[in-house]
Design a protein around this motif. Sequence first.
Motif, mmCIF file in Angstrom:
data_model
loop_
_atom_site.group_PDB
_atom_site.id
_atom_site.type_symbol
_atom_site.label_atom_id
_atom_site.label_comp_id
_atom_site.label_asym_id
_atom_site.label_seq_id
_atom_site.Cartn_x
_atom_site.Cartn_y
_atom_site.Cartn_z
ATOM 1 N N ALA A 198 -18.072 -45.302 3.589
ATOM 2 C CA ALA A 198 -17.773 -44.629 2.767
ATOM 3 C C ALA A 198 -16.912 -43.135 3.824
ATOM 4 O O ALA A 198 -16.554 -42.541 2.680
ATOM 5 N N ASN A 199 -16.815 -43.258 4.649
ATOM 6 C CA ASN A 199 -16.232 -42.756 6.108
ATOM 7 C C ASN A 199 -14.814 -43.641 5.662
ATOM 8 O O ASN A 199 -14.073 -42.998 6.455
ATOM 9 N N LEU A 200 -13.471 -44.551 4.530
ATOM 10 C CA LEU A 200 -12.683 -45.525 5.344
ATOM 11 C C LEU A 200 -11.672 -44.316 3.852
ATOM 12 O O LEU A 200 -11.896 -44.312 2.169
ATOM 13 N N ALA A 201 -10.533 -44.153 4.192
ATOM 14 C CA ALA A 201 -9.279 -44.059 3.023
ATOM 15 C C ALA A 201 -8.023 -45.055 4.400
ATOM 16 O O ALA A 201 -8.367 -45.166 5.039
ATOM 17 N N VAL A 202 -7.812 -45.413 3.058
ATOM 18 C CA VAL A 202 -6.687 -46.876 2.676
ATOM 19 C C VAL A 202 -5.006 -46.265 2.454
ATOM 20 O O VAL A 202 -5.383 -45.670 1.511
ATOM 21 N N VAL A 203 -4.256 -46.499 3.180
ATOM 22 C CA VAL A 203 -2.607 -45.406 3.357
ATOM 23 C C VAL A 203 -1.890 -47.560 3.349
ATOM 24 O O VAL A 203 -2.393 -47.737 3.731
ATOM 25 N N ARG A 204 -1.635 -46.951 1.822
ATOM 26 C CA ARG A 204 -0.360 -48.493 1.685
ATOM 27 C C ARG A 204 1.367 -47.852 1.394
ATOM 28 O O ARG A 204 1.113 -46.658 0.780
ATOM 29 N N THR A 205 2.215 -48.253 1.020
ATOM 30 C CA THR A 205 3.594 -47.577 0.642
ATOM 31 C C THR A 205 4.095 -49.227 0.140
ATOM 32 O O THR A 205 3.838 -50.311 0.057
#
Length: 350
Positions: A198-205
């Motif tokens: 629950a403590n994960l964020a993923v950023v893509r471009t």
Amino acid sequence: MAIIRACVEKMTGYTPGEAAGNPRTVKLNQNENRYPPSPRVAEAVARALGGLNLYPDSASRRLRRAAADLYGVAEESVMATNGSDEMLLLLFRCCCSPGDEAAGFRPGYAYYATLAAMNDVRYRPIDFEGEFHLPERLDPGRAKLVFLANPNSPTGTLFPESEIRRLLDAVPEGLVVIDEAYADFAGQSAIPLLGEYANLAVVRTFSKGYSLAGLRVGLGFARPEILAQFEKARDFYNLDRLAQAGAEAALRDRDWLEKTTRLIVASRERTAGGVARLGLKVYASGANFIFCRLAGEARAERVFRSLREQNILVRHFGNPGVADCLRISVGTDADMDAFLIGLEKALEQS
Ligand code: PMP
């Protein structure tokens, strides 16, 4: 009474890589993609031109649905942003109060610290150990956000899933942000870990693998309850009609992405071999650039300048620990041939 917030007045703005004025410049300094985007993008953008009198879909639904299908997550776990930089900004805006702490690994993407400064957040760099390994003992302190780019920039290091899990386990209180700007070249993602952590964020471009740096589209992935909060804090019409249509078309053309990333990865390995043959230390890269070390800071600076005089732009960071290194984006084979010839000349002269 001061008009400007003290934290903004004090901060140094982010300096992006130099834009090229000359179309003949071999531009290898901003990790852009030198191949064109999928031809489907231009077709979709042309179709979208007909609707410019109307506001775009504020929720970028079609694009998010396409991304959710591709990555096997719920639509509520995806948000679409104006470049991945907007997602990074939202992380600070929504998670940190003035005086809070954020952390990120060094050497890393310098914009995390800039965003921290403009939000009155203290940014704590955590040094990699040895040649860019995550520290044995991971101590995030009180950081609300902990940033790691995977593959990392400027080093190109690709961290295996076991290391990402170790980081997630070490940050029980804050959010771990895995910045996957270059992941299309590595074929590895932390997105499947969202169900577990629950403590994960993923950023893509879309700026790198999809060759759409000029369109400004990014994606953020996190648990729906987190993104529901972020949705309230973003620009209401953050993606215009052209960006939504173009990014969706790019995302759906898997063949194009695979073909162009395969070409870039092959050129990367060939270039790395050429640079190593010239006597430089080259680090393993999972991204669309290579990172190499020269003998001394002054030499790196001289080689950088000599390349620039030859109209070849690469990146030299003055930061301690990497001031004797250069980062070279991987362009087409012709770009890389020009670079290797230019590098040999620069090394002879310096
Ligand atoms: N993260 C990393 C690690 C980057 O190198 C970059 C591009 N310089 C970005 C994010 C931002 O990419 P964009 O805003 O173009 O999506």
